[in-house]
Design a protein around this motif. Sequence first.
Motif, PDB file in Angstrom:
ATOM      1  N   LEU A 165       0.860  -1.084  -0.055  1.00 59.68           N
ATOM      2  CA  LEU A 165      -0.132   0.059  -0.122  1.00 59.68           C
ATOM      3  C   LEU A 165       0.880   1.152  -0.055  1.00 59.68           C
ATOM      4  O   LEU A 165       0.520   2.004  -0.778  1.00 59.68           O
ATOM      5  N   TYR A 166       1.820   1.415   0.977  1.00 61.50           N
ATOM      6  CA  TYR A 166       2.723   2.815   0.885  1.00 61.50           C
ATOM      7  C   TYR A 166       3.505   2.888  -0.391  1.00 61.50           C
ATOM      8  O   TYR A 166       3.528   3.976  -0.805  1.00 61.50           O
ATOM      9  N   PRO A 167       4.007   1.767  -1.118  1.00 66.73           N
ATOM     10  CA  PRO A 167       4.563   1.892  -2.418  1.00 66.73           C
ATOM     11  C   PRO A 167       3.548   2.598  -3.422  1.00 66.73           C
ATOM     12  O   PRO A 167       3.900   3.497  -3.984  1.00 66.73           O
ATOM     13  N   LEU A 168       2.437   1.974  -3.329  1.00 67.04           N
ATOM     14  CA  LEU A 168       1.255   2.439  -4.278  1.00 67.04           C
ATOM     15  C   LEU A 168       0.999   3.952  -3.954  1.00 67.04           C
ATOM     16  O   LEU A 168       0.799   4.662  -5.050  1.00 67.04           O
ATOM     17  N   LEU A 169       0.665   4.348  -2.469  1.00 70.38           N
ATOM     18  CA  LEU A 169       0.408   5.631  -2.265  1.00 70.38           C
ATOM     19  C   LEU A 169       1.634   6.943  -2.959  1.00 70.38           C
ATOM     20  O   LEU A 169       1.406   7.797  -3.363  1.00 70.38           O
ATOM     21  N   LEU A 170       2.812   6.028  -2.558  1.00 71.36           N
ATOM     22  CA  LEU A 170       4.049   7.105  -2.928  1.00 71.36           C
ATOM     23  C   LEU A 170       4.069   7.538  -4.538  1.00 71.36           C
ATOM     24  O   LEU A 170       4.208   8.673  -4.663  1.00 71.36           O
ATOM     25  N   THR A 171       3.613   6.477  -5.301  1.00 68.32           N
ATOM     26  CA  THR A 171       3.758   6.564  -6.850  1.00 68.32           C
ATOM     27  C   THR A 171       2.144   7.373  -7.188  1.00 68.32           C
ATOM     28  O   THR A 171       2.333   8.481  -7.848  1.00 68.32           O
ATOM     29  N   ALA A 172       1.202   7.104  -6.664  1.00 60.82           N
ATOM     30  CA  ALA A 172      -0.277   7.426  -6.929  1.00 60.82           C
ATOM     31  C   ALA A 172      -0.405   8.951  -6.729  1.00 60.82           C
ATOM     32  O   ALA A 172      -0.940   9.850  -7.335  1.00 60.82           O
ATOM     33  N   HIS A 173       0.067   9.303  -5.296  1.00 57.63           N
ATOM     34  CA  HIS A 173       0.045  10.628  -4.898  1.00 57.63           C
ATOM     35  C   HIS A 173       1.014  11.461  -5.096  1.00 57.63           C
ATOM     36  O   HIS A 173       0.717  12.672  -5.159  1.00 57.63           O
ATOM     37  N   LEU A 174       2.127  11.149  -5.059  1.00 55.97           N
ATOM     38  CA  LEU A 174       3.374  11.934  -5.163  1.00 55.97           C
ATOM     39  C   LEU A 174       3.915  11.942  -6.678  1.00 55.97           C
ATOM     40  O   LEU A 174       5.004  12.649  -6.890  1.00 55.97           O
ATOM     41  N   GLY A 175       3.790  10.834  -7.364  1.00 60.05           N
ATOM     42  CA  GLY A 175       4.440  10.488  -8.589  1.00 60.05           C
ATOM     43  C   GLY A 175       5.850  10.247  -8.472  1.00 60.05           C
ATOM     44  O   GLY A 175       6.539  10.359  -9.461  1.00 60.05           O
ATOM     45  N   VAL A 176       6.203   9.671  -7.317  1.00 63.16           N
ATOM     46  CA  VAL A 176       7.692   9.225  -7.065  1.00 63.16           C
ATOM     47  C   VAL A 176       7.715   7.772  -7.411  1.00 63.16           C
ATOM     48  O   VAL A 176       6.584   6.958  -6.950  1.00 63.16           O
ATOM     49  N   ASP A 177       8.516   7.197  -8.221  1.00 73.09           N
ATOM     50  CA  ASP A 177       8.426   5.973  -8.366  1.00 73.09           C
ATOM     51  C   ASP A 177       9.044   4.990  -7.075  1.00 73.09           C
ATOM     52  O   ASP A 177       9.906   5.193  -6.337  1.00 73.09           O
ATOM     53  N   PHE A 178       8.211   3.864  -6.815  1.00 74.41           N
ATOM     54  CA  PHE A 178       8.381   3.348  -5.707  1.00 74.41           C
ATOM     55  C   PHE A 178       9.430   2.278  -5.769  1.00 74.41           C
ATOM     56  O   PHE A 178      10.141   2.090  -4.584  1.00 74.41           O
ATOM     57  N   ILE A 189       8.583  -0.124   3.187  1.00 78.21           N
ATOM     58  CA  ILE A 189       8.433   1.180   3.701  1.00 78.21           C
ATOM     59  C   ILE A 189       7.770   1.175   5.015  1.00 78.21           C
ATOM     60  O   ILE A 189       6.411   1.048   4.980  1.00 78.21           O
ATOM     61  N   GLU A 190       8.406   1.874   6.108  1.00 84.01           N
ATOM     62  CA  GLU A 190       7.543   1.849   7.446  1.00 84.01           C
ATOM     63  C   GLU A 190       6.840   3.154   7.319  1.00 84.01           C
ATOM     64  O   GLU A 190       7.206   4.231   6.779  1.00 84.01           O
ATOM     65  N   ALA A 191       5.546   3.061   7.973  1.00 86.61           N
ATOM     66  CA  ALA A 191       4.869   4.336   8.208  1.00 86.61           C
ATOM     67  C   ALA A 191       5.814   5.825   8.704  1.00 86.61           C
ATOM     68  O   ALA A 191       5.620   6.736   7.836  1.00 86.61           O
ATOM     69  N   ASP A 192       6.792   5.769   9.498  1.00 82.37           N
ATOM     70  CA  ASP A 192       7.321   6.788   9.988  1.00 82.37           C
ATOM     71  C   ASP A 192       8.329   7.350   8.675  1.00 82.37           C
ATOM     72  O   ASP A 192       8.727   8.316   8.926  1.00 82.37           O
ATOM     73  N   GLN A 193       8.570   6.545   8.007  1.00 80.80           N
ATOM     74  CA  GLN A 193       9.584   6.803   6.753  1.00 80.80           C
ATOM     75  C   GLN A 193       8.650   7.737   5.779  1.00 80.80           C
ATOM     76  O   GLN A 193       9.319   8.231   5.111  1.00 80.80           O
TER      77      GLN A 193
END
Lengths: 476, 49
Positions: A165-178, A189-193
Amino acid sequence: MTTSPAGVRPEPASFRDPANRVFHVGDEVLRGLDEQAAAHWRALTATAFFPALVAAGKVCATEDAPPALVPASAGDPWTAVLRHERIPFVSHPYEWSFTMLRDAALLHLEILRAALADGFTTKDGSAYNLQWRGAEAVFIDIGSFEPVRDGEPWAGYRQFCQTVLYPLLLTAHLGVDFQPWLRARVDGIEADQLRPLFAGARRLRPGVLTHLHLHGAMQQRHAEASTSDVRAELRAAGFSRELLLATVRGMEKLVRKLDRRPTGSHWSDYQRTCGYSAQDRAAKERFVTDALTTGARPRLVLDLGANDGRYARLAAEHADYVVAVEQDPAVVDELYRTLRAEGQRRILPLVLDLADPSPGGGWRGVERAGFAERASADAVLALAVVHHLAIGRNVPLPEVIDWLAGLTAPAGAVVVEFVHPEDPMARRLLANKPDGLFPDYRRDTFERLLAARGRITDRLELPSGTRTLYRTVMGG
Amino acid sequence: MIHLAYLDAGSGSLIVQAVVGGVAGAAVAAKLYWRRLVDRFRRQPTDQR
Ligand SMILES: C[S@@+](CC[C@H](N)C(=O)[O-])C[C@H]1O[C@@H](n2cnc3c(N)ncnc32)[C@H](O)[C@@H]1O
């Protein structure tokens, strides 16, 4: 690793759950089960959902095998042994494109939901539970199924967040490759990271407030509490299977909503801008087809720098399985979506920078095998890609050829296109480097090096006159 | 019988699943916190300021 009878190789990625363990014996993939795991397996085969998922191809096909096939773990012999369908090429989530990870996520959740409805659950929630048959995701971790205990939340939720889920959020919401994030952390990826990247209004993007911020805050707040106490408290407070199902459905809805932002990367338009004439293309296609049909039918073909997969498709007509490797995540995502729409099960697209391929990862660097360990192909296609490595990334030509030889199984063929220094595409790359930096980037040098590593069986200069194709049988 | 999973599910990660589970989940979470609060009062009545 433990010593074992000849020919039995314990899977280095399968040590975390001691209740079962995967072994390779020749071409077979076997799994030893301890007493409890064997009981769970028997119960699993008696359910309605499990055979249905296997029949639909969503879970890897599995059958009982003679226990004598696999050596005992520390002392006790395995109670049961299973034989799994072989996945043609093992890949890691950091080699998948966004939509691949998203589809893998949806499959995991669908399987969990089906299991819950039938009194089972999965004891973990890892992206590594999934593999591919071409463009079709498949759940492989049979050892993960166990009877559900009512009143308990999903034990795999944290792992699912971290590796999916966090890798998907990273790319979907921020456009950053996971992919680089996942590659760097075997546990995800940990929540706090991730939380610092989702400050301000970004908190309000779908899934962020609850699954990331609240989750992270709760982890900190309850870091001292034991999970068995918390399980008991939740049960006493009335946590139910319906609630668990609602949570899973909520996650499915969220994941379905997540989408990658269109980027229009440099390579996505390549087939229109590459400058091949129709004659060049036709000649190249014919050469590649001939090269793949000359010897025995290849089991595995690697297409390096696959772009839109034109040659991977061609190869799939003459080989059992094709792995199409491409560095550009947006291009791979497009390719995956088209292959998926076609129901393609014999072409696996992967995100990988050939100049920086996946290294070994996890425990001792062997838990996740590096690309070089996995890649041993009967035929390797390196079409219009050598100049990117030799000029674009300054890799010396002898190194490039050594590396191609290393990816090829004994007596396998390399089909390589050399783009002459006078070619417009090569000139464009050369223009970015100081004059005279690559005195050895010449056709005759290339050909000499190739001949030193194998036997050139076919050669074709394309009609444009600035590109040459070779078929070389390595070591031959 | 206590079942411990091979994977540490994380206490916060278990509780948050109640919280994200809509109204029914929130009720479970509220009940859990309420019980904890009551427990604390019972156990340490002199601890309060
Ligand atoms: C000129 S195109 C060739 C495409 C296809 N092989 C063909 O012959 O039509 C080169 C492709 O290689 C990819 N590529 C370049 N450098 C790469 C690298 N280091 N790792 C993986 N792919 C790379 C590019 O993204 C591009 O899609």
